[in-house]
Design a protein around this motif. Structure first.
Motif: not given
Length: 223
Positions: A2-11, A56-60, A67-70
């Motif tokens: 599976a393709e890796p995913v970043a979740i911005i606002g993941g907390s 941190a967001n930019p590194d994620a 990149v999921i923006l939540s």
């Protein structure tokens, strides 16, 4: 794989629930937050077949092609400006933002007007050239995503102008048992799917429920 995913606002509730579901089925997820230590703490609580990392967001945003923006609508523009320099060409933003009136002290069953037409269309105007955007997850309950003991059985509605980007996002989200992605057409349809969040909240309040959406009559098993 599976393709890796970043979740911005993941907390936040939606991002964290999504991260837990994805890691459980073997997807590597990078949690993004304005505070790198908070992201790392959140990632440490997530266990499964995949790996969870907090940055941190930019590194994620630089760590994955999807990149999921939540984030709350009030933070959307600032967050995109924070991460836009980290987005690689060919990356896809999945915008789950909803312009709920709660962003200005209003009720969660009301939405705000957006000059661009929708939150997703606003996001599209802010991201760099060469980065795709798909709107989605507006009708999927953050509460249900976070409840791993609950068996999901609903559809995730996706909108985007690039069908290959939409399919790429669907390939990841469809890995979550009980979620089926449905391609709802072009990005302009996000103005409809975003409004559905307020509708779902209204039904949940009225019926003391945790509702989802299932689209009937589609050919085959996919969208």
């Amino acid at each position: 794989m599976a393709e890796p995913v970043a979740i911005i606002g993941g907390s936040g509730a939606l991002g964290l629930g999504l991260a837990r579901r994805l890691v459980a089925v073997g997807v590597d997820v990078t949690i993004g937050s304005r505070d790198a230590s908070r992201a790392a703490e959140t990632a440490a609580t997530i266990v499964g077949q995949g790996k969870a990392t907090g940055l941190a967001n930019p590194d994620a945003a630089a760590a994955a092609g999807i990149v999921i923006l939540s984030v709350p609508f009030s933070s959307q523009a600032a967050t995109i400006k924070e991460i836009k320099g980290s987005l690689a060409e060919g990356a896809v933003i999945v915008d789950a933002t909803v312009p709920l009136a709660t962003n200005v002290g209003g009720r969660p069953t009301q939405t705000l007007g957006v000059w661009a037409g929708s939150a997703a269309q606003q996001a599209a105007s802010l991201i760099p050239d060469g980065v795709g955007i798909v709107a989605g997850l507006h009708t999927v309950s953050a509460d249900l995503l976070g409840d791993l003991d609950h068996d999901l059985d609903e559809d995730a509605l996706l909108c985007g102008d690039d069908r290959s980007a939409t399919a790429r996002v669907a390939a990841v989200i469809d890995l979550i048992p009980g979620l089926r992605c449905v391609d709802c057409g072009k990005l302009e349809m996000a103005r409809v799917t975003e409004q559905m969040t307020a509708l779902m909240i209204s039904m949940n309040i009225r019926h003391k429920a945790r509702t989802g959406v299932t689209i009937t009559g589609l050919p085959g098993a996919g969208s």
